[in-house]
Design a protein around this motif. Structure first.
Motif, PDB file in Angstrom:
ATOM      1  N   GLN A  62       0.837  -1.200   0.000  1.00  0.00           N
ATOM      2  CA  GLN A  62       0.000   0.000   0.000  1.00  0.00           C
ATOM      3  C   GLN A  62       0.872   1.251   0.000  1.00  0.00           C
ATOM      4  O   GLN A  62       1.999   1.230   0.484  1.00  0.00           O
ATOM      5  N   PRO A  63       0.340   2.342  -0.537  1.00  0.00           N
ATOM      6  CA  PRO A  63       1.121   3.583  -0.540  1.00  0.00           C
ATOM      7  C   PRO A  63       1.485   4.015   0.883  1.00  0.00           C
ATOM      8  O   PRO A  63       0.708   3.826   1.816  1.00  0.00           O
ATOM      9  N   ALA A  64       2.649   4.568   1.011  1.00  0.00           N
ATOM     10  CA  ALA A  64       3.092   5.071   2.314  1.00  0.00           C
ATOM     11  C   ALA A  64       2.373   6.374   2.631  1.00  0.00           C
ATOM     12  O   ALA A  64       2.067   7.148   1.728  1.00  0.00           O
ATOM     13  N   PRO A  65       2.137   6.620   3.910  1.00  0.00           N
ATOM     14  CA  PRO A  65       1.632   7.954   4.274  1.00  0.00           C
ATOM     15  C   PRO A  65       2.647   9.000   3.815  1.00  0.00           C
ATOM     16  O   PRO A  65       3.853   8.756   3.830  1.00  0.00           O
ATOM     17  N   HIS A  66       2.166  10.143   3.398  1.00  0.00           N
ATOM     18  CA  HIS A  66       3.036  11.190   2.859  1.00  0.00           C
ATOM     19  C   HIS A  66       4.205  11.470   3.799  1.00  0.00           C
ATOM     20  O   HIS A  66       4.033  11.732   4.982  1.00  0.00           O
ATOM     21  N   GLY A  67       5.401  11.397   3.237  1.00  0.00           N
ATOM     22  CA  GLY A  67       6.602  11.723   3.993  1.00  0.00           C
ATOM     23  C   GLY A  67       7.095  10.615   4.906  1.00  0.00           C
ATOM     24  O   GLY A  67       8.026  10.830   5.678  1.00  0.00           O
ATOM     25  N   LYS A  68       6.505   9.428   4.841  1.00  0.00           N
ATOM     26  CA  LYS A  68       6.916   8.324   5.715  1.00  0.00           C
ATOM     27  C   LYS A  68       7.323   7.121   4.881  1.00  0.00           C
ATOM     28  O   LYS A  68       6.928   6.985   3.734  1.00  0.00           O
ATOM     29  N   GLU A  69       8.108   6.261   5.494  1.00  0.00           N
ATOM     30  CA  GLU A  69       8.494   5.015   4.852  1.00  0.00           C
ATOM     31  C   GLU A  69       7.318   4.052   4.842  1.00  0.00           C
ATOM     32  O   GLU A  69       6.502   4.065   5.758  1.00  0.00           O
ATOM     33  N   ARG A  70       7.281   3.184   3.839  1.00  0.00           N
ATOM     34  CA  ARG A  70       6.254   2.137   3.829  1.00  0.00           C
ATOM     35  C   ARG A  70       6.460   1.196   5.018  1.00  0.00           C
ATOM     36  O   ARG A  70       5.529   0.890   5.730  1.00  0.00           O
ATOM     37  N   VAL A  71       7.673   0.708   5.161  1.00  0.00           N
ATOM     38  CA  VAL A  71       8.000  -0.187   6.270  1.00  0.00           C
ATOM     39  C   VAL A  71       8.841   0.618   7.262  1.00  0.00           C
ATOM     40  O   VAL A  71      10.024   0.867   7.039  1.00  0.00           O
ATOM     41  N   SER A  72       8.196   1.014   8.331  1.00  0.00           N
ATOM     42  CA  SER A  72       8.888   1.809   9.350  1.00  0.00           C
ATOM     43  C   SER A  72       9.846   0.934  10.155  1.00  0.00           C
ATOM     44  O   SER A  72       9.740  -0.298  10.162  1.00  0.00           O
ATOM     45  N   ASP A  73      10.763   1.582  10.834  1.00  0.00           N
ATOM     46  CA  ASP A  73      11.663   0.849  11.734  1.00  0.00           C
ATOM     47  C   ASP A  73      10.868   0.129  12.810  1.00  0.00           C
ATOM     48  O   ASP A  73      11.221  -0.983  13.211  1.00  0.00           O
ATOM     49  N   GLU A  74       9.767   0.734  13.264  1.00  0.00           N
ATOM     50  CA  GLU A  74       8.935   0.122  14.302  1.00  0.00           C
ATOM     51  C   GLU A  74       8.272  -1.157  13.776  1.00  0.00           C
ATOM     52  O   GLU A  74       8.242  -2.168  14.484  1.00  0.00           O
ATOM     53  N   LEU A  75       7.770  -1.107  12.554  1.00  0.00           N
ATOM     54  CA  LEU A  75       7.152  -2.311  11.985  1.00  0.00           C
ATOM     55  C   LEU A  75       8.203  -3.392  11.779  1.00  0.00           C
ATOM     56  O   LEU A  75       7.982  -4.555  12.118  1.00  0.00           O
ATOM     57  N   TYR A  76       9.353  -3.018  11.254  1.00  0.00           N
ATOM     58  CA  TYR A  76      10.422  -3.997  11.054  1.00  0.00           C
ATOM     59  C   TYR A  76      10.798  -4.655  12.386  1.00  0.00           C
ATOM     60  O   TYR A  76      10.948  -5.872  12.462  1.00  0.00           O
ATOM     61  N   ALA A  77      10.928  -3.852  13.426  1.00  0.00           N
ATOM     62  CA  ALA A  77      11.273  -4.391  14.751  1.00  0.00           C
ATOM     63  C   ALA A  77      10.188  -5.337  15.253  1.00  0.00           C
ATOM     64  O   ALA A  77      10.493  -6.374  15.855  1.00  0.00           O
ATOM     65  N   GLU A  78       8.925  -4.995  15.018  1.00  0.00           N
ATOM     66  CA  GLU A  78       7.823  -5.865  15.439  1.00  0.00           C
ATOM     67  C   GLU A  78       7.868  -7.209  14.706  1.00  0.00           C
ATOM     68  O   GLU A  78       7.713  -8.264  15.311  1.00  0.00           O
ATOM     69  N   VAL A  79       8.103  -7.162  13.413  1.00  0.00           N
ATOM     70  CA  VAL A  79       8.198  -8.401  12.638  1.00  0.00           C
ATOM     71  C   VAL A  79       9.402  -9.224  13.110  1.00  0.00           C
ATOM     72  O   VAL A  79       9.306 -10.441  13.300  1.00  0.00           O
ATOM     73  N   ALA A  80      10.524  -8.551  13.346  1.00  0.00           N
ATOM     74  CA  ALA A  80      11.742  -9.236  13.786  1.00  0.00           C
ATOM     75  C   ALA A  80      11.596  -9.870  15.169  1.00  0.00           C
ATOM     76  O   ALA A  80      12.329 -10.809  15.492  1.00  0.00           O
TER      77      ALA A  80
END
Length: 162
Positions: free
Chosen positions: A102-120
């Protein structure tokens, strides 16, 4: 019931036989059992829903049914955020495919560091690499599905292309 042809194109593998090798390699890469097969199918189903593709939605629903997943889990994939049927690891995987497609919110990454950390938190390095490849795998097949429009099938053994 008579099946009406909806495919836009014949099987692309007839013209580009290397497609079979690519497909087989992707399935081998994601079939290493580091991520449960059900999780892969949930992720692929959600991807099909996100792009609004009947072929991918029917196919992955069929995979989940054949694997013995409940109708509640299958049906709730589209509203997984508030459904009680998914583990934290599955939720992380579903959030990752949504963020990727899905498109990223304006000015933000699609996969945030927080989401990556949650998945990890839920997947070791091999499983995270495998899950990433699985999202790439479905992205590869999205192009074939939305452009070629194969017949909706619940098994890869069924005729998909006219």
């Amino acid at each position: 019931m008579t099946k009406t042809s909806i495919s836009r194109m014949p099987n692309p593998a007839e013209f580009v036989p290397e497609l079979n090798d690519i497909s087989a390699a992707l399935f081998r890469a994601t079939g290493n059992r580091s991520v449960p097969r059900a999780t892969m199918s949930l992720v692929h189903l959600r991807a099909g829903q996100i792009v609004g593709n009947t072929y991918l939605t029917i196919l992955n629903t069929g995979f989940l049914r054949k694997a013995g997943q409940s109708e509640e889990r299958i049906t709730a994939v589209s509203s997984w955020q508030d459904a009680p049927y998914f583990s934290d690891a599955e939720r992380a995987a579903l959030a990752l495919v949504e963020a990727t497609l899905q498109p990223a919110p304006h000015g933000k990454e699609r996969v945030s560091d927080e989401l990556y950390a949650e998945v990890a938190k839920h997947y070791d390095e091999k499983a995270l690499a495998t899950l990433t490849i699985a999202i790439g795998q479905i992205s590869f097949f999205i192009a074939l599905a939305v452009i070629g429009k194969p017949q909706p099938v619940s098994s890869l053994a069924d005729a998909q292309w006219d």
